[in-house]
Design an enzyme around this catalytic site. Structure first.
Site, PDB file in Angstrom:
ATOM      1  N   HIS A  58      -1.532   3.236  -6.159  1.00 53.15           N
ATOM      2  CA  HIS A  58      -2.109   1.996  -5.148  1.00 53.15           C
ATOM      3  C   HIS A  58      -2.309   1.198  -6.236  1.00 53.15           C
ATOM      4  CE1 HIS A  58      -5.525  -0.695  -3.078  1.00 53.15           C
ATOM      5  NE2 HIS A  58      -4.842   1.004  -1.829  1.00 53.15           N
ATOM      6  N   LYS A 102      -2.621  -1.481   7.666  1.00 53.04           N
ATOM      7  CA  LYS A 102      -4.012  -1.705   7.714  1.00 53.04           C
ATOM      8  C   LYS A 102      -4.962  -2.801   8.587  1.00 53.04           C
ATOM      9  CE  LYS A 102      -8.188  -1.227   5.134  1.00 53.04           C
ATOM     10  NZ  LYS A 102      -8.471  -1.387   2.942  1.00 53.04           N
ATOM     11  N   ARG A 136       0.588  -0.911  -0.268  1.00 56.93           N
ATOM     12  CA  ARG A 136       0.346  -0.024   0.241  1.00 56.93           C
ATOM     13  C   ARG A 136       0.929   1.392   0.120  1.00 56.93           C
ATOM     14  NH1 ARG A 136      -2.185  -4.278   2.863  1.00 56.93           N
ATOM     15  NH2 ARG A 136      -4.599  -4.549   2.769  1.00 56.93           N
ATOM     16  N   TYR A 182      -8.476 -20.186  11.058  1.00 51.99           N
ATOM     17  CA  TYR A 182      -7.985 -21.721  10.718  1.00 51.99           C
ATOM     18  C   TYR A 182      -6.194 -21.711  10.082  1.00 51.99           C
ATOM     19  CZ  TYR A 182     -11.615 -23.937  13.595  1.00 51.99           C
ATOM     20  OH  TYR A 182     -12.242 -24.350  14.769  1.00 51.99           O
ATOM     21  N   ARG A 212      -1.413  -2.767  -7.364  1.00 54.44           N
ATOM     22  CA  ARG A 212      -1.515  -3.949  -6.637  1.00 54.44           C
ATOM     23  C   ARG A 212      -2.448  -4.404  -6.941  1.00 54.44           C
ATOM     24  NH1 ARG A 212      -1.043  -3.937  -1.193  1.00 54.44           N
ATOM     25  NH2 ARG A 212      -2.717  -4.860  -0.571  1.00 54.44           N
ATOM     26  N   HIS A 258      -3.856  -9.469   2.557  1.00 54.30           N
ATOM     27  CA  HIS A 258      -5.648  -8.846   3.176  1.00 54.30           C
ATOM     28  C   HIS A 258      -5.688  -9.948   4.175  1.00 54.30           C
ATOM     29  CE1 HIS A 258      -6.190  -7.891  -1.868  1.00 54.30           C
ATOM     30  NE2 HIS A 258      -6.148  -7.425  -0.913  1.00 54.30           N
TER      31      HIS A 258
END
Length: 397
Positions: free
Chosen positions: A332, A269, A242, A369, A335, A359
């Protein structure tokens, strides 16, 4: 006999204090200087007491009798009116001290003690400041959902839909802090879900075809601006972080020997540390950059002050100067390009790509998990990606 309005109006000073009775213990104290003060004489626990009910004419005869009746009602219930008045004053004083602004300030102080990122604190303070004109002086336990909606609508009407949405969330956080601190009992923002128009998803412009992206990479390599900005754009393509994560990067986060960039949780983030494998191309670029900015804290210091990072508009401004419109390329957007080409290559697992993009897994159960970071695969993937950029840069026809 009971007083009348006319009789009260006609009372004059007589050079000394005197009492003029009405009924039920209510009387008017006429002072030596002409003041007229309502008083109620009563007994509680076998003691005679006096309760002040206000001054005439601010409190008329009818109002004084109403106050008398209210006091009598408390007496019948076993409550001393004087004690109740003192309690009411204390309660009101506490309520005034527990305004939305006061509780919001306490909430912000708590976030600082918890070590929240300075950028997060600044954004929270900014959003709360938008709410203060409407909610600031109101006791938090008296604020209703319609009042909050007024504050949200003011922001919404200016077209700032994402800000209005975030504002509802921040106000709700203040109320939940208030509940946990026994300052209020409910969070009115829960009743406002869906009351504000949601923002349209924002898609950052990006070049997704190898040939077109190769042209962008050549333009970056040939950019005649400052070497810091050119290097930041090259690393944006190689590492696809980012923009804020890269602009504010510190030299202390990089280990060029092991080829790893460790981004601290406070700047991510998702608020968790993120490791980025560095390709041989990235390490070479960073070594060259170190000769220019390695004297300071930031990889990309501001041209105005070495104590601050590059501005948030610097990279996009450079892209504009190269001739790429905001509908074609953004800082940006690197990405999106990397995500698209990496996924379409079929060489790398979705999990490795998503971990590299930092993400958050949309599936809560899967997120709980699936905790591996796919490091070995990501190391190979980032080197493959750097080699692909070299290949795309050479495509000219």
């Amino acid at each position: 006999m009971p007083l009348t309005d006319a009789a009260v109006r006609s009372l004059k000073a007589s050079g000394k204090d005197r009492k003029v009775a009405d009924s039920g213990g209510l009387y008017l104290l006429v002072t030596a200087k002409g003041g007229r003060l309502w008083r109620l004489k009563y007994r509680f626990d076998n003691k005679e007491k006096t309760l002040a009910l206000g001054a005439y004419p601010d409190v008329g005869l009818a109002d004084a009798r109403k106050k008398r009746d209210e006091a009598k009602s408390l007496l019948r219930g076993g409550t001393d009116p004087s004690a109740q008045r003192r309690l009411d004053k204390i309660t009101a004083s506490v309520a005034r001290a527990r305004t939305f602004s006061a509780v919001a300030d306490e909430y912000i102080a708590l976030q600082k003690r918890k070590g929240r990122a300075p950028a997060t604190i600044t954004k929270t303070e900014w959003v709360i400041d938008l709410a203060r004109p409407v909610l600031g002086v109101r006791p938090i336990n008296e604020i209703t959902a319609p009042e909050i909606l007024v504050a949200l609508r003011q922001v919404e009407k200016r077209g700032r839909l994402e800000t209005a949405r975030r504002m509802r969330g921040v106000i709700g956080s203040v109320f939940r802090f208030g509940i946990s601190s026994a300052l209020c009992e409910t969070d009115p923002t829960q009743a406002l879900k869906g009351a504000i128009a949601g923002p349209q998803p924002k898609h950052h412009a990006a070049l997704l075809q190898p040939k077109a992206f190769g042209g962008l990479l050549r333009s970056i390599r040939e950019y005649d601006g400052t070497p810091e900005v050119r290097t930041a754009l090259e690393l944006s393509a190689l590492l696809f972080p980012r923009p804020g994560e890269l602009r504010q990067a510190h030299w202390s986060e990089f280990d060029l020997t092991t080829a790893v960039w460790s981004v601290p949780a406070g700047r991510m983030k998702m608020r968790r540390e993120h490791r980025v494998p560095l390709s041989t191309q990235a390490v070479a670029i960073l070594r060259d950059l170190h000769a220019i900015t390695g004297w300071g804290q930031f990889l990309f210091p501001s041209v105005r002050s070495g104590k601050k990072p590059l501005s948030d508009n610097a990279l996009n401004a450079a892209l504009r100067r190269m001739g790429f419109t905001k509908g074609e390329a953004t800082a940006h957007g690197f990405r999106a390009t990397a995500s698209t080409i990496l996924n379409e290559s079929g060489k790398w697992s979705v999990d490795a790509i998503e971990r590299q993009l930092a993400h958050k897994d949309a599936d809560a159960v899967r997120r709980a998990y699936h905790r591996g970071d796919h490091w070995d695969e990501r190391v190979q993937m980032m080197q493959w990606w750097a080699d692909q950029l070299d290949a795309m840069r050479s495509i000219k026809s």
